[in-house]
Design an enzyme around this catalytic site. Structure first.
Site, PDB file in Angstrom:
ATOM      1  N   GLY A 201     -48.000 -54.021 -11.622  1.00 44.80           N
ATOM      2  CA  GLY A 201     -46.983 -53.226 -12.088  1.00 44.80           C
ATOM      3  C   GLY A 201     -45.893 -54.190 -12.905  1.00 44.80           C
ATOM      4  O   GLY A 201     -46.204 -55.066 -13.399  1.00 44.80           O
ATOM      5  N   ASN A 202     -44.785 -53.464 -13.069  1.00 47.35           N
ATOM      6  CA  ASN A 202     -43.642 -54.166 -13.813  1.00 47.35           C
ATOM      7  C   ASN A 202     -42.422 -53.798 -13.308  1.00 47.35           C
ATOM      8  O   ASN A 202     -42.114 -52.967 -12.372  1.00 47.35           O
ATOM      9  CB  ASN A 202     -43.925 -53.882 -15.263  1.00 47.35           C
ATOM     10  CG  ASN A 202     -43.601 -52.474 -15.706  1.00 47.35           C
ATOM     11  OD1 ASN A 202     -42.799 -52.046 -15.418  1.00 47.35           O
ATOM     12  ND2 ASN A 202     -44.784 -51.884 -15.885  1.00 47.35           N
ATOM     13  N   ARG A 203     -41.344 -54.551 -13.705  1.00 42.22           N
ATOM     14  CA  ARG A 203     -39.948 -54.285 -13.235  1.00 42.22           C
ATOM     15  C   ARG A 203     -39.269 -53.003 -13.572  1.00 42.22           C
ATOM     16  O   ARG A 203     -38.124 -53.005 -13.525  1.00 42.22           O
ATOM     17  CB  ARG A 203     -39.060 -55.435 -13.490  1.00 42.22           C
ATOM     18  CG  ARG A 203     -39.728 -56.771 -12.994  1.00 42.22           C
ATOM     19  CD  ARG A 203     -38.615 -58.048 -13.085  1.00 42.22           C
ATOM     20  NE  ARG A 203     -39.197 -59.309 -12.971  1.00 42.22           N
ATOM     21  CZ  ARG A 203     -39.222 -59.664 -11.680  1.00 42.22           C
ATOM     22  NH1 ARG A 203     -38.486 -59.008 -10.945  1.00 42.22           N
ATOM     23  NH2 ARG A 203     -39.695 -60.743 -11.543  1.00 42.22           N
TER      24      ARG A 203
END
Ligand code: C5P
Length: 396
Positions: A201-203
């Protein structure tokens, strides 16, 4: 502008002093209508001094000049902050038992409501239903924030910050220059499963995309928000399509691209995904100390849309970069724009307090040839409006 500010009886009433002060300093003529309960939390002299106008409270004051309707009729916009569950319920049902609710009922001006209350009261289906009713009627809601409440409890229900409320008042009275247009926005960050419990995932929190959807809605557009794992609630009054993986995001965008006028790809999309997704949880004992996961490239959705024949929607992409130098950022944006055949790229500088998850953003909006159309630094809403301005300009 003539702004009527209704203040209800909640502890957050003290925060509204800052809102009134900013509106007055911006040159507006501000008239405050506190409810009787509001005056138990904050003094009339404070409200009069800060607004530079006498406050109005009693339904039976100034009967000769028909004050119960005059204030509402003459308002260019009405702001209610903090709005309690009680006043929201009255407004939703059209009750008018005090000067504030009478004024709202007698007004055709835009209505901005900034609720503040305890989490349980906010989440109560009755309150949520009442808020949805008001949104359906065109009210602008300044969503309560999550955080420390009056007591030791923490949750959603805190009054939004004064500058967010001021921005909402400005937005509510702004132009409806996207009326008749369909705007598709992607927001959030994709998740590519590795096994049933893990993902790549990512932020991205989705805040910038949600601000874009809100801004487009407030400017009169029909909005579709395609949200990947949003950390913030989607706005009311738009079509919301929740997705998680890139494949889901792609299908949702492509199926809505026909008929769209503007597509803003604010979502942070994973460039790769695991080749194989384990059906059961990968166990440490089974995989050992060193693990490698084979990844394969995901489709580039923006490039796919950019490859379509004209006439196609105006395409806006995002680029999150860490370079500090504006020229370097613009060059990166220009390269991305060309590679994906987009019309605009919003280049975000990401560092501490900016970009992912933060309330504020800093962006360069780059058009073809690396031309910088706008440089914006402010709330995500301010950045959203600048992006929509630039997209409208491309359409002309
Ligand atoms: O290539 P990069 O990820 O830096 O490009 C960012 C822009 O392209 C964003 O607007 C993002 O939503 C979009 N994108 C996409 N499909 C991908 C990767 C990024 O549409 N696979």
């Amino acid at each position: 502008m003539r702004i009527v500010v209704g203040v209800c009886g909640g502890i957050a009433a003290y925060k509204v002093v800052g809102v009134i002060r900013t509106l007055v300093l911006q040159g507006h003529d501000v008239h405050v209508i506190p409810t009787d309960e509001a005056l138990r939390f904050i003094g009339a002299p404070t409200l009069e001094a800060i607004s530079r106008n006498p406050i109005a409270t009693d339904l039976f004051d100034g009967v000769a000049e028909v004050k119960h309707v005059a204030l509402g009729q003459s308002a260019d916009v009405i702001l209610i902050a903090p709005a309690t569950a009680n006043t929201i319920a009255k407004l939703a049902t059209g009750l008018s038992d005090n000067l504030l609710t009478n004024s709202v009922l007698a007004s055709t001006a835009p209505l901005v409501i900034a609720p503040a209350m305890h989490t349980e009261m906010w989440q109560n289906p009755a309150t949520q239903h009442n808020v949805a009713t008001l949104v359906d009627r065109g009210a602008h809601i300044v969503w309560p924030e999550s955080g420390q409440l009056t007591g030791s409890d923490v949750g959603v229900g805190r009054l939004a910050e004064p500058e967010v409320i001021v921005d909402a008042v400005t937005a509510a009275t702004g132009p409806k220059d996207l009326a008749g247009k369909t705007v598709v926005v992607t927001a959030g960050g994709t998740r590519e499963p590795i096994d049933p419990v893990r993902f790549i995932g990512n932020r991205s929190s989705g805040r910038q995309g949600v601000a874009l959807a809100e801004a487009a809605r407030d400017r009169g557009a029909d909005v579709v928000l395609i949200g990947a794992n949003l950390e913030v609630p989607p706005p009311i009054g738009i079509e919301f399509a929740p997705v998680s993986t890139v494949a889901e995001l792609r299908d949702a965008v492509v199926s809505r691209a026909t008929g769209a006028d503007i597509i803003v790809m604010a979502a942070a999309v994973s460039d790769y995904r695991p080749v194989n997704v384990a059906e059961t949880k990968m166990k440490k004992d089974a995989v050992g100390d060193a693990v490698s996961i084979d990844l394969t490239a995901n489709p580039d959705i923006l490039a796919e849309l950019g490859a379509q024949q004209h006439p196609r929607p105006v395409l806006v992409g995002f680029a999150a970069e860490t370079e500090a130098d504006a020229d370097a950022l613009a060059a990166l944006g220009a390269g991305k724009l060309e590679r994906k055949n987009a019309d605009l790229i919003a280049v975000n500088r990401v560092d501490e307090g900016r970009g992912f998850g933060a309330a504020d953003n800093e962006a360069l909006i780059v058009a073809s040839g690396g031309r910088i159309v706008a440089t914006v630094d402010g709330s995500k809403r301010v950045v959203a409006d600048a992006i929509l301005d630039a997209a409208l300009e491309v359409q002309r």
